[in-house]
Design a protein around this motif. Structure first.
Motif, PDB file in Angstrom:
ATOM      1  N   ARG A 142       2.175 -54.735 -13.275  1.00  0.00           N
ATOM      2  CA  ARG A 142       1.656 -54.398 -11.949  1.00  0.00           C
ATOM      3  C   ARG A 142       2.348 -55.198 -10.847  1.00  0.00           C
ATOM      4  O   ARG A 142       2.339 -54.805  -9.678  1.00  0.00           O
ATOM      5  CB  ARG A 142       0.139 -54.665 -11.922  1.00  0.00           C
ATOM      6  CG  ARG A 142      -0.586 -54.112 -10.713  1.00  0.00           C
ATOM      7  CD  ARG A 142      -2.064 -54.443 -10.819  1.00  0.00           C
ATOM      8  NE  ARG A 142      -2.806 -54.054  -9.641  1.00  0.00           N
ATOM      9  CZ  ARG A 142      -3.331 -52.870  -9.433  1.00  0.00           C
ATOM     10  NH1 ARG A 142      -3.180 -51.937 -10.348  1.00  0.00           N
ATOM     11  NH2 ARG A 142      -4.002 -52.594  -8.330  1.00  0.00           N
ATOM     12  N   TYR A 145       4.002 -50.593  -9.632  1.00  0.00           N
ATOM     13  CA  TYR A 145       2.944 -50.686  -8.623  1.00  0.00           C
ATOM     14  C   TYR A 145       3.546 -50.830  -7.230  1.00  0.00           C
ATOM     15  O   TYR A 145       4.450 -51.641  -7.006  1.00  0.00           O
ATOM     16  CB  TYR A 145       2.045 -51.889  -8.913  1.00  0.00           C
ATOM     17  CG  TYR A 145       0.895 -52.030  -7.938  1.00  0.00           C
ATOM     18  CD1 TYR A 145      -0.189 -51.162  -7.999  1.00  0.00           C
ATOM     19  CD2 TYR A 145       0.897 -53.026  -6.965  1.00  0.00           C
ATOM     20  CE1 TYR A 145      -1.253 -51.287  -7.121  1.00  0.00           C
ATOM     21  CE2 TYR A 145      -0.168 -53.151  -6.078  1.00  0.00           C
ATOM     22  CZ  TYR A 145      -1.230 -52.280  -6.165  1.00  0.00           C
ATOM     23  OH  TYR A 145      -2.282 -52.403  -5.286  1.00  0.00           O
ATOM     24  N   ASP A 177       0.528 -46.484  -8.739  1.00  0.00           N
ATOM     25  CA  ASP A 177       0.033 -47.397  -9.767  1.00  0.00           C
ATOM     26  C   ASP A 177       0.184 -46.749 -11.136  1.00  0.00           C
ATOM     27  O   ASP A 177      -0.656 -45.950 -11.556  1.00  0.00           O
ATOM     28  CB  ASP A 177      -1.435 -47.761  -9.504  1.00  0.00           C
ATOM     29  CG  ASP A 177      -1.885 -48.955 -10.324  1.00  0.00           C
ATOM     30  OD1 ASP A 177      -1.140 -49.340 -11.244  1.00  0.00           O
ATOM     31  OD2 ASP A 177      -2.961 -49.505 -10.053  1.00  0.00           O
TER      32      ASP A 177
END
Length: 573
Positions: free
Chosen positions: A239, A245, A499
């Motif tokens: 992430r 992300y 995401d």
């Protein structure tokens, strides 16, 4: 590493507690007085040798031993939890309000939270979850989970895979549940075996010795948990990379086309128009609430947008060719979606100045015709303007969102909501300049008859510039620069998010819950039967729920001469 040979002839690796073949205690289970019948066996990992307790020579061995410690893993988790808690005391940098006086973290945290905010910023907690040390901490927790799991799973798997029904008498007598019956018929023994089969035990017999087992898969529950947690930690690390992300914010003016941040200049967005609908203050359904609110309340605000993609067939150096990808209305809770990205309507600005037109007049002849006129695009002002009649205007300082404090003029944001200029004016054929300070956009707009009621709808707060339209900095100016006209436009605030880590979080959470259920609702139960001269020895072990296994043994020996097992827990105290 030295091997240890058991009395049965099996050679066990160093660190083994119970012989891998017969189960006789080798080391660590002998009682202090030498009577090995007075202490229960340590059945953790079935007494097998663990790598962390066997090898301790090289640096790799020492690192392995360090991270295989449960205490180390717990402390790493505690440190991460404490750091995360501290990181939520104040908002992270990415959540600094768009309408903050300054979005510079060094300024914002000190202004908003005082000395604590300044300390919070200086310690780096404003960007905690993407900081290098926090990511390293998460990685260390993952390393600890992997090593802890392997250090215990591998020896346990080997031990359980090659279990033998025939076990040493001391192995059985030092189990927590144990009984010995002197006289037992073969029919009674077979009845117990059949009863255990009926209770879904898997029976394994060897030379009259019996091992009844069920629920072995529950032993892998904690390791399934660890796999789920490792996947979640990997998702947290992924992430932090832009590949998985993206969370960006973009202001797009009506009619403007901009590169979408986080897409490597591959995608563009065009604001075709911004729509703002208000609740009708005369509608009886909303009248009371609107009066209580005290201001006009929007019922809907949306951006009609088009997303383009840069064509891959463009020749190097040529102008970019854009291909339309999608078109949609972006509203609250109705994002525009394309290629894994989502664009949300997050804010708006109704009164951003687009262009300002200024005139130059002689101070002694203010009512006469202007001597010169020039227009500034406040979104991209030039350094100087050469006018046709010989005047030259230089922008000495520019404050897009002007405010004045005790230290002098400043700008709240970089958005042109209240643009103010300090000009240097050079008359024709002169190297001497005059300084003019031009601002107060709202007063100028009202003087020009421009509607400024929309200022109250500005979610970023009112813009006020309470100072003269033209301030003579020297008191000796011959010329005056005044605002002649202004052009306002509306701006959409859009959040761009991508995401790809969420599926990993979902899979990790699902695997973790499977491990929880696997280890919580099932138990690994084993019952050993060892024949003696005329009777038998009966012993049992489970990783939890001792009452349940005792109840099953009680049902199995019902109507037989076999003694019920005794709970020898108190013998180990």
């Amino acid at each position: 590493m030295k091997n240890i040979k058991c009395d049965c002839g099996h050679v066990n690796p160093e660190g083994t507690v119970l012989c891998e073949s017969c189960g006789k205690p080798i080391e660590g289970n002998q009682h202090i007085d030498g009577n090995d019948n007075k202490r229960l066996l340590n059945m953790r990992y079935d007494g097998t040798a663990r790598r962390s307790q066997t090898y301790n020579k090289s640096i790799v061995d020492k690192i392995w031993s360090f991270f295989s410690s449960v205490k180390v893993g717990v402390w790493l988790i505690v440190i991460a939890l404490v750091a995360s808690a501290v990181g939520t005391i104040f908002p992270q940098e990415q959540y600094i309000p768009i309408d903050a006086v300054s979005r510079d973290p060094a300024v914002y945290y000190q202004d908003a939270y005082g000395i604590l905010g300044q300390i919070y910023y200086q310690l780096g907690f404003h960007n905690l979850f993407s900081s290098w040390w926090f990511l390293i901490l998460i990685a260390l927790i993952g390393v600890s989970l992997v090593i802890c799991s392997l250090d215990r799973f591998v020896p346990l798997y080997k031990a359980l895979k090659k279990q033998k029904p025939q076990r040493h008498h001391s192995f059985l007598s030092r189990q927590r549940l144990f009984s010995e019956t002197e006289e037992v018929t073969e029919e009674e023994k077979q009845k117990v075996i059949n009863s255990l089969k009926a209770q879904r035990y898997k029976i394994n017999e060897e030379n009259g010795h019996v091992l009844a087992e069920k629920g072995r898969f529950s032993r892998w529950g904690p390791y399934v948990n660890h796999i789920g947690l490792i996947i979640i930690l990997l998702a947290a690390l992924l992430r932090s990379t832009p590949l998985f992300y993206t969370n960006e914010y973009l202001w797009v003016r009506e009619g403007e086309q901009k590169v979408i941040p986080g897409t490597k200049s591959e995608y563009f967005i065009e604001n075709k128009g911004f729509i703002l609908d208000l609740y009708d203050e005369n509608d009886d359904r909303f009248k009371a609430a609107l009066e209580k609110q005290g201001t006009m309340v929007p019922s809907n605000f949306q951006t009609n947008a088009i997303v383009y993609k840069q064509s891959e067939d463009v020749v190097t150096g040529a102008e970019a060719q854009l291909e339309k990808v999608t078109e949609d209305e972006i509203r609250m809770n109705h994002p525009l979606e394309f290629e894994g990205y989502k664009i949300y309507q997050s804010g708006y600005q109704l009164n951003e100045v687009n262009q300002m037109t200024f005139t130059i007049q002689e101070i002694e002849n203010e009512d006469g015709e202007p001597l010169a006129e020039f227009t500034i695009d406040v979104t991209d002002p030039k350094a100087e303007y050469e006018l046709d009649n010989g005047f030259k205007v230089e922008i000495n300082e520019f404050f897009p969102d002007f405010y004045l404090d005790s230290t002098g003029p400043k700008t709240e944001t970089q958005f042109p909501r209240n643009p103010t200029f300090i000009f240097k004016l050079y008359p024709p054929n002169s190297d001497e300049s005059e300084t003019s300070f031009v601002g107060d956009v709202i007063s100028a707009a009202e003087a020009l008859g421009i509607n400024t009621e929309a200022v109250e709808l500005n979610p970023m707060g009112e813009v006020l510039g309470q100072f003269a339209t033209n301030l003579d900095a020297t008191g000796e100016n011959e010329y005056k620069i005044s605002i002649q006209d202004m052009d306002f436009h509306r701006v959409s605030g859009l959040s761009i998010r991508k995401d790809h880590s969420l599926p990993f979080f979902g899979v990790g959470a699902l695997i973790f819950m499977i491990g929880v259920v696997q280890g919580m609702y099932w138990q690994h139960r084993r019952v050993w039967i060892r024949p003696t001269e005329k009777g038998l020895m009966l012993a049992a072990h489970t990783n939890k729920n001792w009452f349940g296994i005792k109840k099953e043994i009680e049902n199995s020996i019902e109507n037989t001469n076999i003694k019920m097992v005794d709970d020898q827990q108190e013998l180990d105290e």
